[in-house]
Write an enzyme that holds these catalytic residues in place. Structure first.
Site, short mmCIF file in Angstrom:
data_model
loop_
_atom_site.label_atom_id
_atom_site.label_comp_id
_atom_site.label_asym_id
_atom_site.label_seq_id
_atom_site.Cartn_x
_atom_site.Cartn_y
_atom_site.Cartn_z
N TYR A 170 0.97 -1.25 0.01
CA TYR A 170 -0.19 0.16 -0.03
C TYR A 170 0.39 1.08 0.17
O TYR A 170 0.44 2.19 -0.06
CB TYR A 170 -1.08 -0.08 1.06
CG TYR A 170 -2.08 -1.16 1.30
CD1 TYR A 170 -1.75 -2.03 0.18
CD2 TYR A 170 -2.86 -1.76 2.26
CE1 TYR A 170 -3.14 -3.02 -0.15
CE2 TYR A 170 -4.25 -2.02 2.00
CZ TYR A 170 -4.23 -2.94 0.92
OH TYR A 170 -5.02 -3.56 1.15
N ASP A 222 -2.18 -16.67 5.57
CA ASP A 222 -3.70 -17.16 5.72
C ASP A 222 -3.94 -18.12 7.05
O ASP A 222 -5.54 -18.74 6.81
CB ASP A 222 -3.39 -18.26 4.26
CG ASP A 222 -1.89 -19.30 3.95
OD1 ASP A 222 -0.98 -18.63 4.56
OD2 ASP A 222 -1.99 -19.63 3.22
N ASP A 255 -5.33 -4.95 6.83
CA ASP A 255 -6.41 -4.19 6.06
C ASP A 255 -7.67 -5.28 6.17
O ASP A 255 -8.74 -5.58 6.16
CB ASP A 255 -5.89 -3.76 4.84
CG ASP A 255 -7.28 -2.96 4.15
OD1 ASP A 255 -8.09 -2.67 5.13
OD2 ASP A 255 -7.54 -2.82 3.10
N LYS A 261 3.88 -13.21 6.21
CA LYS A 261 3.77 -14.69 4.60
C LYS A 261 5.21 -14.88 4.15
O LYS A 261 6.49 -14.70 2.96
CB LYS A 261 3.23 -13.84 3.96
CG LYS A 261 2.56 -14.71 2.39
CD LYS A 261 1.87 -15.93 2.88
CE LYS A 261 1.66 -16.42 2.03
NZ LYS A 261 0.87 -18.11 1.99
#
Ligand code: NAD
Length: 357
Positions: free
Chosen positions: A138, A224, A248, A190
Protein backbone atom coordinates in the site's frame (compact mmCIF):
# COMPACT_ATOMS: atom_id res chain seq x y z
CA UNK A 1 -20.12 21.62 22.94
CA UNK A 2 -17.61 24.39 22.42
CA UNK A 3 -16.14 25.56 19.18
CA UNK A 4 -13.43 27.97 20.10
CA UNK A 5 -10.11 29.30 18.97
CA UNK A 6 -6.92 28.67 20.87
CA UNK A 7 -6.10 32.23 21.82
CA UNK A 8 -9.12 32.69 24.05
CA UNK A 9 -8.50 32.69 27.78
CA UNK A 10 -10.14 30.04 29.91
CA UNK A 11 -10.92 29.65 33.56
CA UNK A 12 -9.21 27.20 35.94
CA UNK A 13 -11.52 24.35 35.07
CA UNK A 14 -10.04 24.40 31.56
CA UNK A 15 -6.80 23.01 32.95
CA UNK A 16 -8.27 19.56 32.50
CA UNK A 17 -10.04 20.33 29.24
CA UNK A 18 -8.66 18.60 26.17
CA UNK A 19 -8.54 20.39 22.83
CA UNK A 20 -9.66 18.05 20.07
CA UNK A 21 -10.13 18.66 16.37
CA UNK A 22 -13.47 17.45 15.05
CA UNK A 23 -14.03 16.52 11.42
CA UNK A 24 -17.72 15.62 11.23
CA UNK A 25 -17.12 14.16 7.77
CA UNK A 26 -19.29 13.56 4.72
CA UNK A 27 -22.56 11.70 4.15
CA UNK A 28 -23.78 10.28 7.46
CA UNK A 29 -20.76 11.87 9.20
CA UNK A 30 -22.51 14.98 10.56
CA UNK A 31 -25.48 12.90 11.81
CA UNK A 32 -23.42 10.36 13.73
CA UNK A 33 -20.98 13.05 14.96
CA UNK A 34 -23.84 15.07 16.43
CA UNK A 35 -25.08 12.07 18.39
CA UNK A 36 -21.59 11.10 19.54
CA UNK A 37 -20.93 14.65 20.75
CA UNK A 38 -24.24 14.65 22.63
CA UNK A 39 -23.26 11.40 24.39
CA UNK A 40 -19.78 12.68 25.25
CA UNK A 41 -21.22 15.89 26.62
CA UNK A 42 -23.78 13.98 28.71
CA UNK A 43 -20.95 11.80 30.04
CA UNK A 44 -19.08 14.93 31.11
CA UNK A 45 -16.08 14.38 28.84
CA UNK A 46 -13.92 17.49 29.27
CA UNK A 47 -13.36 18.33 25.63
CA UNK A 48 -13.22 21.60 23.75
CA UNK A 49 -13.96 20.85 20.10
CA UNK A 50 -12.34 22.62 17.18
CA UNK A 51 -14.56 21.86 14.24
CA UNK A 52 -12.90 21.61 10.82
CA UNK A 53 -13.85 20.33 7.40
CA UNK A 54 -12.38 17.66 5.16
CA UNK A 55 -13.39 15.58 2.14
CA UNK A 56 -16.27 16.50 -0.15
CA UNK A 57 -17.73 18.88 2.45
CA UNK A 58 -14.45 20.81 2.42
CA UNK A 59 -14.25 20.76 -1.36
CA UNK A 60 -17.73 22.25 -1.58
CA UNK A 61 -17.25 24.86 1.14
CA UNK A 62 -13.63 25.96 0.86
CA UNK A 63 -12.57 24.54 -2.50
CA UNK A 64 -10.09 21.85 -1.40
CA UNK A 65 -10.54 18.42 0.22
CA UNK A 66 -7.89 18.86 2.92
CA UNK A 67 -7.63 22.54 3.86
CA UNK A 68 -4.50 23.88 5.55
CA UNK A 69 -6.67 25.09 8.45
CA UNK A 70 -7.65 21.48 9.17
CA UNK A 71 -4.02 20.34 9.12
CA UNK A 72 -3.03 23.29 11.34
CA UNK A 73 -5.75 22.45 13.85
CA UNK A 74 -4.64 18.79 14.14
CA UNK A 75 -1.02 19.94 14.34
CA UNK A 76 -1.98 22.06 17.36
CA UNK A 77 -4.39 19.75 19.17
CA UNK A 78 -2.53 16.52 18.21
CA UNK A 79 -5.85 14.67 18.57
CA UNK A 80 -8.75 14.42 16.14
CA UNK A 81 -12.08 12.63 15.94
CA UNK A 82 -13.01 12.07 12.33
CA UNK A 83 -16.27 11.05 10.70
CA UNK A 84 -16.13 9.16 7.38
CA UNK A 85 -14.89 11.11 4.36
CA UNK A 86 -16.12 10.44 0.84
CA UNK A 87 -13.52 9.71 -1.81
CA UNK A 88 -15.30 10.26 -5.15
CA UNK A 89 -14.30 7.56 -7.64
CA UNK A 90 -12.36 8.93 -10.61
CA UNK A 91 -12.68 12.57 -9.54
CA UNK A 92 -9.02 13.41 -9.25
CA UNK A 93 -8.67 13.94 -5.54
CA UNK A 94 -6.85 11.29 -3.61
CA UNK A 95 -8.22 9.83 -0.40
CA UNK A 96 -8.09 12.43 2.38
CA UNK A 97 -7.76 9.55 4.85
CA UNK A 98 -4.54 8.45 3.15
CA UNK A 99 -3.32 12.07 2.93
CA UNK A 100 -3.85 12.54 6.68
CA UNK A 101 -1.99 9.32 7.47
CA UNK A 102 0.93 10.43 5.31
CA UNK A 103 1.02 14.02 6.53
CA UNK A 104 1.15 13.09 10.20
CA UNK A 105 3.08 9.82 9.69
CA UNK A 106 0.33 7.88 11.48
CA UNK A 107 2.19 4.60 11.29
CA UNK A 108 0.01 2.51 13.58
CA UNK A 109 -3.58 1.62 12.82
CA UNK A 110 -5.20 0.06 15.88
CA UNK A 111 -8.47 -1.79 15.35
CA UNK A 112 -10.00 -3.49 18.39
CA UNK A 113 -12.61 -6.19 17.75
CA UNK A 114 -14.83 -6.50 20.80
CA UNK A 115 -18.21 -8.22 20.81
CA UNK A 116 -20.92 -5.82 21.98
CA UNK A 117 -23.88 -6.95 19.90
CA UNK A 118 -25.72 -9.88 21.52
CA UNK A 119 -26.60 -11.31 18.09
CA UNK A 120 -23.00 -11.19 16.78
CA UNK A 121 -21.70 -14.47 15.40
CA UNK A 122 -19.04 -14.80 18.09
CA UNK A 123 -19.80 -13.80 21.68
CA UNK A 124 -17.00 -12.59 23.90
CA UNK A 125 -14.39 -11.73 21.26
CA UNK A 126 -11.82 -9.25 22.52
CA UNK A 127 -8.78 -8.87 20.30
CA UNK A 128 -6.83 -6.00 18.78
CA UNK A 129 -5.24 -5.75 15.36
CA UNK A 130 -2.23 -3.44 15.05
CA UNK A 131 -1.65 -2.73 11.39
CA UNK A 132 1.42 -1.02 9.93
CA UNK A 133 -0.06 1.95 8.11
CA UNK A 134 2.67 3.34 5.83
CA UNK A 135 4.58 0.53 4.09
CA UNK A 136 3.98 -2.75 2.27
CA UNK A 137 2.16 -2.95 -1.05
CA UNK A 138 0.00 0.00 0.00
CA UNK A 139 3.00 2.34 -0.12
CA UNK A 140 1.74 2.96 -3.64
CA UNK A 141 4.96 2.26 -5.52
CA UNK A 142 3.61 0.83 -8.77
CA UNK A 143 3.92 1.21 -12.50
CA UNK A 144 3.13 -0.31 -15.86
CA UNK A 145 5.69 -1.83 -18.20
CA UNK A 146 4.94 -1.53 -21.90
CA UNK A 147 5.59 -4.29 -24.38
CA UNK A 148 5.18 -4.16 -28.14
CA UNK A 149 2.03 -2.08 -28.71
CA UNK A 150 0.59 -2.51 -25.22
CA UNK A 151 1.68 0.23 -22.77
CA UNK A 152 0.03 -1.72 -19.95
CA UNK A 153 1.30 -5.17 -20.76
CA UNK A 154 2.65 -5.62 -17.23
CA UNK A 155 1.74 -3.96 -13.93
CA UNK A 156 4.12 -4.02 -11.01
CA UNK A 157 3.65 -3.03 -7.35
CA UNK A 158 6.52 -2.94 -4.90
CA UNK A 159 6.10 -4.31 -1.39
CA UNK A 160 8.21 -1.93 0.67
CA UNK A 161 9.28 -3.23 4.08
CA UNK A 162 11.93 -1.39 6.09
CA UNK A 163 13.78 -2.42 9.22
CA UNK A 164 12.84 0.97 10.73
CA UNK A 165 9.13 0.63 9.94
CA UNK A 166 8.99 -2.99 11.09
CA UNK A 167 10.73 -2.21 14.35
CA UNK A 168 8.52 0.71 15.26
CA UNK A 169 5.24 -1.11 14.57
CA UNK A 170 6.21 -4.29 16.44
CA UNK A 171 7.54 -2.24 19.33
CA UNK A 172 4.29 -0.26 19.30
CA UNK A 173 2.31 -3.52 19.51
CA UNK A 174 4.31 -4.70 22.53
CA UNK A 175 4.00 -1.34 24.27
CA UNK A 176 0.27 -1.39 23.54
CA UNK A 177 0.03 -4.89 25.04
CA UNK A 178 1.85 -3.78 28.19
CA UNK A 179 -0.22 -0.62 28.57
CA UNK A 180 -3.52 -2.48 28.11
CA UNK A 181 -2.75 -5.56 30.18
CA UNK A 182 -2.68 -7.92 27.21
CA UNK A 183 -0.70 -11.16 27.42
CA UNK A 184 0.16 -12.19 23.85
CA UNK A 185 1.40 -10.55 20.65
CA UNK A 186 1.03 -12.61 17.47
CA UNK A 187 3.04 -11.41 14.47
CA UNK A 188 1.32 -12.31 11.19
CA UNK A 189 3.39 -12.62 7.99
CA UNK A 190 3.98 -14.56 4.79
CA UNK A 191 7.70 -15.14 5.18
CA UNK A 192 7.50 -18.66 3.75
CA UNK A 193 6.84 -17.21 0.27
CA UNK A 194 8.00 -13.57 0.43
CA UNK A 195 11.36 -14.39 1.97
CA UNK A 196 12.91 -10.93 1.66
CA UNK A 197 10.10 -8.50 2.56
CA UNK A 198 8.07 -10.63 4.93
CA UNK A 199 11.24 -12.35 6.06
CA UNK A 200 12.65 -9.01 7.21
CA UNK A 201 9.41 -8.16 9.01
CA UNK A 202 9.53 -11.48 10.86
CA UNK A 203 13.26 -11.21 11.63
CA UNK A 204 12.86 -7.74 13.13
CA UNK A 205 9.71 -8.83 14.95
CA UNK A 206 11.57 -11.67 16.64
CA UNK A 207 14.36 -9.30 17.70
CA UNK A 208 11.89 -6.85 19.22
CA UNK A 209 9.97 -9.68 20.90
CA UNK A 210 13.17 -10.76 22.68
CA UNK A 211 13.25 -7.36 24.42
CA UNK A 212 9.84 -8.10 25.96
CA UNK A 213 10.50 -11.71 26.96
CA UNK A 214 8.96 -12.54 30.31
CA UNK A 215 6.57 -9.60 30.09
CA UNK A 216 4.48 -10.33 26.98
CA UNK A 217 4.23 -13.69 25.17
CA UNK A 218 5.01 -13.83 21.47
CA UNK A 219 4.27 -16.11 18.56
CA UNK A 220 4.16 -15.78 14.79
CA UNK A 221 1.78 -17.15 12.19
CA UNK A 222 1.33 -17.26 8.45
CA UNK A 223 -1.43 -14.93 7.24
CA UNK A 224 -3.61 -17.50 5.46
CA UNK A 225 -3.57 -19.84 8.45
CA UNK A 226 -4.38 -16.87 10.68
CA UNK A 227 -7.46 -16.05 8.60
CA UNK A 228 -8.75 -19.59 9.08
CA UNK A 229 -7.88 -19.65 12.78
CA UNK A 230 -9.65 -16.33 13.35
CA UNK A 231 -12.85 -17.89 12.04
CA UNK A 232 -12.39 -21.24 13.81
CA UNK A 233 -11.30 -19.91 17.20
CA UNK A 234 -10.82 -16.14 17.57
CA UNK A 235 -10.38 -16.52 21.33
CA UNK A 236 -6.81 -17.76 20.94
CA UNK A 237 -5.72 -14.27 19.76
CA UNK A 238 -4.99 -11.20 21.86
CA UNK A 239 -2.91 -8.59 19.97
CA UNK A 240 -2.11 -9.24 16.29
CA UNK A 241 0.62 -7.15 14.65
CA UNK A 242 1.02 -7.26 10.91
CA UNK A 243 1.99 -5.34 7.80
CA UNK A 244 -0.30 -2.97 5.93
CA UNK A 245 -2.34 -5.08 3.50
CA UNK A 246 -2.65 -8.15 5.74
CA UNK A 247 -3.81 -5.83 8.52
CA UNK A 248 -6.38 -4.23 6.26
CA UNK A 249 -7.88 -7.60 5.34
CA UNK A 250 -7.66 -9.27 8.75
CA UNK A 251 -9.17 -6.29 10.56
CA UNK A 252 -12.25 -6.41 8.34
CA UNK A 253 -12.43 -10.16 8.97
CA UNK A 254 -12.25 -9.49 12.71
CA UNK A 255 -14.99 -6.84 12.41
CA UNK A 256 -17.17 -9.48 10.76
CA UNK A 257 -16.77 -11.73 13.81
CA UNK A 258 -18.26 -9.12 16.12
CA UNK A 259 -21.13 -7.77 14.03
CA UNK A 260 -19.63 -5.86 11.11
CA UNK A 261 -18.00 -2.54 10.38
CA UNK A 262 -20.72 -0.68 12.29
CA UNK A 263 -19.04 -1.93 15.49
CA UNK A 264 -15.44 -1.33 14.46
CA UNK A 265 -13.56 1.76 15.60
CA UNK A 266 -10.06 2.63 14.46
CA UNK A 267 -7.19 4.72 15.77
CA UNK A 268 -4.42 6.05 13.54
CA UNK A 269 -1.47 6.85 15.75
CA UNK A 270 1.89 8.51 15.22
CA UNK A 271 4.43 10.49 17.22
CA UNK A 272 2.83 13.85 16.42
CA UNK A 273 -0.88 13.11 16.22
CA UNK A 274 -3.66 10.64 16.82
CA UNK A 275 -6.77 10.45 14.64
CA UNK A 276 -9.73 8.36 15.77
CA UNK A 277 -12.36 7.28 13.29
CA UNK A 278 -15.29 5.06 12.44
CA UNK A 279 -14.06 2.32 10.17
CA UNK A 280 -17.10 2.41 7.88
CA UNK A 281 -17.55 4.93 5.07
CA UNK A 282 -19.91 7.86 4.53
CA UNK A 283 -22.86 5.60 3.57
CA UNK A 284 -24.28 7.85 0.82
CA UNK A 285 -27.25 5.50 0.42
CA UNK A 286 -28.67 6.47 3.83
CA UNK A 287 -27.12 9.93 4.32
CA UNK A 288 -29.46 12.66 5.51
CA UNK A 289 -32.14 10.22 6.68
CA UNK A 290 -31.13 10.23 10.34
CA UNK A 291 -31.02 6.42 10.60
CA UNK A 292 -27.26 5.70 10.64
CA UNK A 293 -25.79 3.71 13.50
CA UNK A 294 -23.37 5.91 15.49
CA UNK A 295 -21.77 2.98 17.38
CA UNK A 296 -18.52 2.81 15.41
CA UNK A 297 -17.79 6.52 15.85
CA UNK A 298 -18.86 6.33 19.50
CA UNK A 299 -16.40 3.48 20.08
CA UNK A 300 -13.74 5.54 18.28
CA UNK A 301 -14.47 8.40 20.66
CA UNK A 302 -13.96 5.96 23.58
CA UNK A 303 -10.54 5.02 22.18
CA UNK A 304 -9.84 8.74 22.00
CA UNK A 305 -10.89 9.23 25.64
CA UNK A 306 -8.56 6.37 26.65
CA UNK A 307 -5.77 8.09 24.72
CA UNK A 308 -6.48 11.35 26.55
CA UNK A 309 -6.36 9.57 29.91
CA UNK A 310 -10.13 9.86 30.41
CA UNK A 311 -10.46 6.11 30.86
CA UNK A 312 -13.28 6.09 33.41
CA UNK A 313 -15.48 8.24 31.15
CA UNK A 314 -14.72 5.88 28.27
CA UNK A 315 -15.61 2.88 30.43
CA UNK A 316 -18.93 4.46 31.46
CA UNK A 317 -19.86 5.16 27.85
CA UNK A 318 -18.94 1.61 26.77
CA UNK A 319 -21.03 0.20 29.64
CA UNK A 320 -24.04 2.34 28.66
CA UNK A 321 -23.62 1.30 25.03
CA UNK A 322 -23.41 -2.36 26.02
CA UNK A 323 -26.61 -2.04 28.08
CA UNK A 324 -28.39 -0.29 25.22
CA UNK A 325 -27.46 -3.12 22.86
CA UNK A 326 -28.16 -5.90 25.39
CA UNK A 327 -31.62 -4.54 26.11
CA UNK A 328 -32.32 -4.18 22.40
CA UNK A 329 -33.25 -0.56 23.07
CA UNK A 330 -33.45 1.81 20.11
CA UNK A 331 -31.90 -0.42 17.44
CA UNK A 332 -31.10 1.35 14.19
CA UNK A 333 -32.20 -0.35 10.92
CA UNK A 334 -28.77 -1.87 10.20
CA UNK A 335 -29.13 -4.00 13.34
CA UNK A 336 -32.74 -4.92 12.73
CA UNK A 337 -34.61 -2.06 14.39
CA UNK A 338 -36.46 1.09 13.43
CA UNK A 339 -34.81 3.65 15.71
CA UNK A 340 -33.30 6.86 14.47
CA UNK A 341 -29.70 7.88 15.15
CA UNK A 342 -30.77 10.47 17.72
CA UNK A 343 -33.04 7.97 19.52
CA UNK A 344 -30.16 5.54 19.79
CA UNK A 345 -28.07 8.35 21.27
CA UNK A 346 -30.81 9.19 23.78
CA UNK A 347 -31.02 5.53 24.81
CA UNK A 348 -27.28 5.48 25.51
CA UNK A 349 -27.49 8.75 27.44
CA UNK A 350 -30.38 7.41 29.57
CA UNK A 351 -28.29 4.39 30.54
CA UNK A 352 -25.33 6.63 31.15
CA UNK A 353 -27.30 8.83 33.47
CA UNK A 354 -28.50 5.73 35.32
CA UNK A 355 -24.87 4.84 35.87
CA UNK A 356 -23.88 8.19 37.30
CA UNK A 357 -26.94 8.61 39.57
P1 NAD B 1 -19.78 2.47 3.47
O1 NAD B 1 -19.17 1.90 4.69
O2 NAD B 1 -20.04 3.93 3.43
O3 NAD B 1 -21.20 1.74 3.22
C1 NAD B 1 -21.35 0.33 3.02
C2 NAD B 1 -22.76 -0.09 3.50
O4 NAD B 1 -22.80 -0.04 4.92
C3 NAD B 1 -23.86 0.83 2.99
O5 NAD B 1 -25.03 0.07 2.70
C4 NAD B 1 -24.13 1.74 4.18
O6 NAD B 1 -25.45 2.22 4.24
C5 NAD B 1 -23.82 0.83 5.36
N1 NAD B 1 -23.31 1.59 6.52
C6 NAD B 1 -22.07 2.12 6.68
N2 NAD B 1 -21.98 2.76 7.84
C7 NAD B 1 -23.17 2.64 8.45
C8 NAD B 1 -23.70 3.10 9.69
N3 NAD B 1 -22.96 3.81 10.57
N4 NAD B 1 -24.99 2.82 10.00
C9 NAD B 1 -25.74 2.10 9.15
N5 NAD B 1 -25.30 1.62 7.96
C10 NAD B 1 -24.03 1.89 7.61
O7 NAD B 1 -18.87 2.01 2.24
P2 NAD B 1 -18.90 2.50 0.72
O8 NAD B 1 -20.32 2.67 0.24
O9 NAD B 1 -18.02 1.57 0.02
O10 NAD B 1 -18.19 3.92 0.74
C11 NAD B 1 -18.89 5.17 0.69
C12 NAD B 1 -17.87 6.30 0.73
O11 NAD B 1 -17.18 6.27 1.98
C13 NAD B 1 -16.79 6.22 -0.37
O12 NAD B 1 -16.57 7.51 -0.88
C14 NAD B 1 -15.57 5.70 0.37
O13 NAD B 1 -14.39 6.14 -0.24
C15 NAD B 1 -15.76 6.33 1.73
N6 NAD B 1 -15.08 5.61 2.83
C16 NAD B 1 -14.51 6.37 3.79
C17 NAD B 1 -13.91 5.76 4.88
C18 NAD B 1 -13.31 6.62 5.95
O14 NAD B 1 -13.47 7.82 5.93
N7 NAD B 1 -12.60 6.05 6.91
C19 NAD B 1 -13.88 4.36 4.99
C20 NAD B 1 -14.50 3.61 3.98
C21 NAD B 1 -15.10 4.24 2.90
Amino acid sequence: MHNETFDETHDEKDDVTHDVTLLPGDGIGPEISRTVLDILEAAGAPIRWHECVGGVTALETVGEPLPQATLDSIETTAVALKGPLTTPIGSGFRSVNVALRKHFDLFANVRPALTLLPSARYPGVDLVIVRENTEGLYAGIEHFIGMENDPRAVAESVMLITRYGSRRIVRFAFEYALAHGRRLVTLVHKANILKYTQGLFLEVGRQVAAEYEGRVEFDDRIVDATAMQLVLDPYQFDVIVTENMFGDILSDLAAGLIGGLGFAPGANLGERAAIFEAVHGSAPDIAGRGIANPTSLLLASCLMLDHLGETSTAARIRAALRRTLDEGAARTPDIGGTARTAEFGEAVIERLEGDTA
